[in-house]
Design a protein around this motif. Structure first.
Motif, PDB file in Angstrom:
ATOM      1  N   TYR A 189      -2.450 -14.237  -6.065  1.00  0.00           N
ATOM      2  CA  TYR A 189      -2.254 -13.564  -5.238  1.00  0.00           C
ATOM      3  C   TYR A 189      -2.065 -12.355  -5.540  1.00  0.00           C
ATOM      4  CZ  TYR A 189       0.351 -11.883  -1.227  1.00  0.00           C
ATOM      5  OH  TYR A 189       1.121 -11.251  -0.009  1.00  0.00           O
ATOM      6  N   ALA A 190      -1.939 -11.625  -6.703  1.00  0.00           N
ATOM      7  CA  ALA A 190      -1.677 -10.276  -6.532  1.00  0.00           C
ATOM      8  C   ALA A 190      -3.486  -9.806  -7.314  1.00  0.00           C
ATOM      9  CB  ALA A 190      -1.039  -9.981  -8.690  1.00  0.00           C
ATOM     10  N   ALA A 191      -4.567 -10.850  -7.318  1.00  0.00           N
ATOM     11  CA  ALA A 191      -5.572 -10.123  -7.968  1.00  0.00           C
ATOM     12  C   ALA A 191      -5.832 -10.038  -5.967  1.00  0.00           C
ATOM     13  CB  ALA A 191      -6.301 -11.758  -8.729  1.00  0.00           C
ATOM     14  N   GLY A 203       7.178  -3.888  -8.901  1.00  0.00           N
ATOM     15  CA  GLY A 203       6.341  -5.057  -8.722  1.00  0.00           C
ATOM     16  C   GLY A 203       5.754  -5.816  -7.434  1.00  0.00           C
ATOM     17  N   PHE A 204       7.114  -6.253  -7.463  1.00  0.00           N
ATOM     18  CA  PHE A 204       7.603  -6.850  -6.468  1.00  0.00           C
ATOM     19  C   PHE A 204       6.980  -5.915  -5.067  1.00  0.00           C
ATOM     20  CE2 PHE A 204       8.431  -9.360  -8.721  1.00  0.00           C
ATOM     21  CZ  PHE A 204       9.833 -10.350  -9.038  1.00  0.00           C
ATOM     22  N   LEU A 205       7.624  -4.881  -5.540  1.00  0.00           N
ATOM     23  CA  LEU A 205       7.569  -3.691  -3.970  1.00  0.00           C
ATOM     24  C   LEU A 205       6.282  -3.308  -3.971  1.00  0.00           C
ATOM     25  CD1 LEU A 205      10.433  -1.334  -4.995  1.00  0.00           C
ATOM     26  CD2 LEU A 205      10.402  -2.977  -2.874  1.00  0.00           C
ATOM     27  N   ASP A 206       5.154  -3.298  -4.847  1.00  0.00           N
ATOM     28  CA  ASP A 206       4.006  -2.989  -4.729  1.00  0.00           C
ATOM     29  C   ASP A 206       3.546  -3.740  -4.388  1.00  0.00           C
ATOM     30  OD1 ASP A 206       4.026  -1.345  -7.862  1.00  0.00           O
ATOM     31  OD2 ASP A 206       4.610  -0.778  -5.510  1.00  0.00           O
ATOM     32  N   ILE A 207       3.548  -5.390  -4.765  1.00  0.00           N
ATOM     33  CA  ILE A 207       2.190  -6.544  -4.254  1.00  0.00           C
ATOM     34  C   ILE A 207       3.342  -7.169  -2.534  1.00  0.00           C
ATOM     35  CG2 ILE A 207       4.314  -8.188  -5.135  1.00  0.00           C
ATOM     36  CD1 ILE A 207       1.573  -9.750  -5.829  1.00  0.00           C
ATOM     37  N   ALA A 224     -13.566   6.727   5.191  1.00  0.00           N
ATOM     38  CA  ALA A 224     -13.460   5.839   4.154  1.00  0.00           C
ATOM     39  C   ALA A 224     -11.384   6.202   4.448  1.00  0.00           C
ATOM     40  CB  ALA A 224     -13.309   6.699   2.671  1.00  0.00           C
ATOM     41  N   GLU A 225     -11.102   4.909   4.015  1.00  0.00           N
ATOM     42  CA  GLU A 225      -9.694   4.511   4.111  1.00  0.00           C
ATOM     43  C   GLU A 225      -9.635   4.081   2.961  1.00  0.00           C
ATOM     44  OE1 GLU A 225      -8.208   3.180   8.511  1.00  0.00           O
ATOM     45  OE2 GLU A 225      -9.852   2.565   8.051  1.00  0.00           O
ATOM     46  N   SER A 226      -7.564   4.282   2.685  1.00  0.00           N
ATOM     47  CA  SER A 226      -7.549   4.211   1.546  1.00  0.00           C
ATOM     48  C   SER A 226      -6.853   2.009   1.267  1.00  0.00           C
ATOM     49  CB  SER A 226      -5.982   4.517   1.239  1.00  0.00           C
ATOM     50  OG  SER A 226      -5.374   3.819   1.522  1.00  0.00           O
ATOM     51  N   ARG A 227      -7.275   1.500   0.474  1.00  0.00           N
ATOM     52  CA  ARG A 227      -6.635   0.086   0.524  1.00  0.00           C
ATOM     53  C   ARG A 227      -5.528  -0.098   1.367  1.00  0.00           C
ATOM     54  NH1 ARG A 227      -8.633  -4.071  -2.559  1.00  0.00           N
ATOM     55  NH2 ARG A 227      -6.834  -5.625  -2.054  1.00  0.00           N
ATOM     56  N   GLU A 228      -4.442   0.898   0.659  1.00  0.00           N
ATOM     57  CA  GLU A 228      -3.211   0.780   1.339  1.00  0.00           C
ATOM     58  C   GLU A 228      -3.499   0.785   2.974  1.00  0.00           C
ATOM     59  OE1 GLU A 228       1.036   2.455   1.069  1.00  0.00           O
ATOM     60  OE2 GLU A 228      -0.361   3.908   0.017  1.00  0.00           O
ATOM     61  N   LEU A 286       8.887 -13.200   3.683  1.00  0.00           N
ATOM     62  CA  LEU A 286       9.421 -14.967   2.741  1.00  0.00           C
ATOM     63  C   LEU A 286       8.099 -15.477   3.143  1.00  0.00           C
ATOM     64  CD1 LEU A 286      11.691 -16.174   5.425  1.00  0.00           C
ATOM     65  CD2 LEU A 286      12.341 -14.839   2.225  1.00  0.00           C
ATOM     66  N   ASP A 287       6.775 -14.694   3.927  1.00  0.00           N
ATOM     67  CA  ASP A 287       5.957 -15.372   4.057  1.00  0.00           C
ATOM     68  C   ASP A 287       4.821 -14.760   2.703  1.00  0.00           C
ATOM     69  OD1 ASP A 287       4.961 -13.909   7.680  1.00  0.00           O
ATOM     70  OD2 ASP A 287       5.845 -15.858   6.180  1.00  0.00           O
ATOM     71  N   VAL A 288       5.384 -13.265   1.772  1.00  0.00           N
ATOM     72  CA  VAL A 288       4.319 -13.071   0.765  1.00  0.00           C
ATOM     73  C   VAL A 288       5.308 -14.119  -0.010  1.00  0.00           C
ATOM     74  CG1 VAL A 288       4.364 -11.407  -0.979  1.00  0.00           C
ATOM     75  CG2 VAL A 288       4.185 -10.662   1.623  1.00  0.00           C
ATOM     76  N   LEU A 289       6.267 -15.251  -0.267  1.00  0.00           N
ATOM     77  CA  LEU A 289       7.075 -15.507  -1.286  1.00  0.00           C
ATOM     78  C   LEU A 289       6.409 -17.243  -1.029  1.00  0.00           C
ATOM     79  CD1 LEU A 289       9.118 -16.418  -3.576  1.00  0.00           C
ATOM     80  CD2 LEU A 289      10.876 -16.340  -1.199  1.00  0.00           C
TER      81      LEU A 289
END
Length: 413
Positions: A102-104, A61-65, A170-174, A88-91
Motif C-alpha cells: 500500500y505504501a509503495a 507514518g500513519f498520517l503521511d500514508i 505540473a502538480e505536486s503528488r499530494e 477505515l478505507d485505508v485500514l
C-alpha cells in the motif's frame, strides 16, 4: 475500544511488529467509526513496548500514508493530546494488500530511524521517561542522523521532469492524490476495495485528461444509473479506457436549495436565531417538589427558574444544533437565508459584545451557545443586541416561502 475494528487490525500486515502494536493500541482507544482517538504517547509506548520517539515516528507514518488524520491539535501540558481519526478505507486496504504494498502504491518511502547510530554498536534509547532498551556502558551519546536520501521515488521525479520538459502543467503528488481520493471515496465500488490500481491509472493521465475525468465524473455516474447498469466499472477502467470522453461537460449547476452551515458561522447563527424567534414549544407540567415550588414563586428567583427551564426545553431544534456544534458538526440550512446572513458580523469570543449577547439570551430565556472551543469568533446580527429588532423584522419579512432552516433536514441527517 472498537471490537469491530480489532479483527481488521489483527489481519493487517503492518510490516513491523512495533507498527502493528501501535495500530492495535490506537484501535483500542477509538470508536467503531475510527474517531475520537486521544493517544498519550507514553501510554502507547508502554503498550507497544517501544520508545516515545518510535511511537511518534509510527504516528507520523500513519498520517503521511493517510491511515490517520489529525482532527484537533492538542495544546500545552501533559494532559492535552492531539485528537486523531482512522480512515477505515485505508485500514481495509492495508489489511488486504499489506503495509509495504500500500505504501509503495502511494509513493510513501520513509527514511527510517533518524536517531539510530550508523555503526552496529547499540547505544540504547535516549528519549522518553521510561527506557525500553538497557543502557550500554557507553551510555547515550546522541548518534548522528541517517544520511539523507536524495530521492524518495526516482520514477516520480523523472515523471515530473518529463512533464516540465514538455511544458505541461505540473502538480505536486499530494495535490494529485487529493483530487483522486475525492472521487475514489464516493465511487460505488469504494467500500473495501483496494484502490492502488485506480491511483496508478489516474497518475498516467495528462493534466488535461485529469481535468476532464474529474469534471465529467458525476455526469458519467448519473448516465450509468439512468441506464440502469447492473455493474459500475471501477475507476481504473474509467481512467484507463478514458470513459470520461464518452460524456459531455456538465452544464453550469443551478444554485442549490440547501448548503452545509459550519457551527458558529453566519448561516448557522441565522438558522439558530430564526428558530429562537419562534414561540417556545409547550413545556411539560412542572415536576413536583422543590423545583415546582421554585417555578411557582412570583419573584425574581421564580422568574429566573422559569427562564432557565424554558431555555432547556423550549426550542428542541436549537438544542440539537447545540449538540452537533459541541462535536464541531454543522447543519443543513436553506440558501434562502443568505440575505439574513449578510446582516451578521463576527464577534470575538469573550469580548464585551459577546458577553452582551450572552446576557440578552438570559433575559429572553433563550439557550446560550455551547463552548466554541478554539473558535476565535462567533457570528451575531450586526450592531449588538440593541439592533436585534431590525434583524427580527427581516426574519418576519423573509418567512414566506421559506419553510426549512435546517431543523428537519438536520434531524434527517
Amino acid at each position: 475500544m472498537s471490537a469491530f475494528l480489532l479483527g481488521t487490525g489483527f489481519r493487517a500486515d503492518m510490516g513491523t511488529c512495533i507498527r502493528k502494536l501501535v495500530l492495535l493500541k490506537l484501535i483500542d482507544a477509538c470508536e467503531d467509526d475510527g474517531s475520537r482517538i486521544f493517544p498519550a504517547i507514553a501510554t502507547v509506548a508502554r503498550a507497544a513496548q517501544c520508545s516515545d520517539r518510535q511511537v511518534q515516528r509510527e504516528i507520523k507514518g500513519f498520517l503521511d500514508i493517510g491511515l490517520l488524520s489529525l482532527v484537533r491539535a492538542g495544546g500545552q501540558g501533559r494532559r492535552s493530546t492531539n485528537e486523531y481519526a482512522l480512515d477505515l478505507d485505508v485500514l481495509s486496504a492495508i489489511s488486504k494488500a499489506g503495509w509495504d504494498a500500500y505504501a509503495a502504491g502511494r509513493g510513501f518511502n520513509p527514511k527510517g530511524d533518524t536517531q539510530s547510530p550508523l555503526d552496529e554498536a547499540a547505544k540504547g534509547d535516549k528519549t522518553g521517561p521510561d527506557r525500553v532498551t538497557p543502557e550500554t556502558p557507553k551510555g547515550d551519546t546522541g548518534s548522528p542522523p541517517t544520511p539523507p536520501d536524495p530521492s524518495l521515488d526516482p520514477s516520480i521525479e523523472r515523471e515530473r521532469e518529463r512533464e516540465a520538459d514538455e511544458g505541461k502543467r505540473a502538480e505536486s503528488r499530494e495535490t494529485l492524490e487529493r483530487r483522486f481520493w475525492k472521487m475514489a471515496r464516493g465511487h460505488p465500488q469504494s467500500s473495501g476495495m483496494p484502490k492502488q490500481g485506480w491511483l496508478v491509472e489516474w497518475l498516467k493521465l495528462d493534466p488535461d485528461e485529469r481535468d476532464r475525468a474529474e469534471r465529467r465524473y458525476p455526469a458519467w455516474l448519473a448516465l450509468l444509473k439512468a441506464q440502469a447498469k447492473s455493474h459500475i466499472p471501477a475507476l481504473s477502467t474509467y481512467f484507463g479506457q478514458k470513459l470520461f470522453d464518452e460524456v459531455a461537460d456538465p452544464q453550469e449547476p443551478e444554485k442549490p436549495l440547501f448548503v452545509d452551515a459550519a457551527p458558529f458561522g453566519p448561516m448557522w447563527q441565522v438558522a439558530r436565531l430564526k428558530q429562537l424567534m419562534q414561540p417556545p414549544a409547550p413545556l411539560p407540567p412542572p415536576p413536583s417538589g422543590f423545583l415546582r415550588q421554585m417555578l411557582e414563586r412570583q419573584d425574581e428567583t421564580g422568574e429566573a427558574a422559569r427562564r432557565e427551564r424554558q431555555a432547556k426545553l423550549g426550542w428542541p431544534r436549537v438544542n440539537v444544533m447545540h449538540d452537533r456544534a459541541a462535536s464541531r458538526q454543522g447543519v443543513t440550512v436553506a440558501t434562502a437565508l443568505e440575505p439574513l446572513a449578510a446582516m451578521m458580523e463576527a464577534v470575538p469570543v469573550g469580548s464585551e459584545t459577546f458577553e452582551a449577547w450572552k446576557l440578552e439570551h438570559e433575559l429572553r430565556g433563550w439557550p446560550w451557545l455551547p463552548d466554541p472551543g478554539r473558535q476565535p469568533v462567533v457570528y451575531f446580527p450586526a450592531g449588538g443586541p440593541g439592533a436585534l429588532s431590525a434583524f427580527e423584522q427581516a426574519v418576519k419579512q423573509g418567512n414566506e416561502g421559506n419553510t426549512d432552516d435546517g431543523g428537519q433536514r438536520q434531524a434527517a441527517e
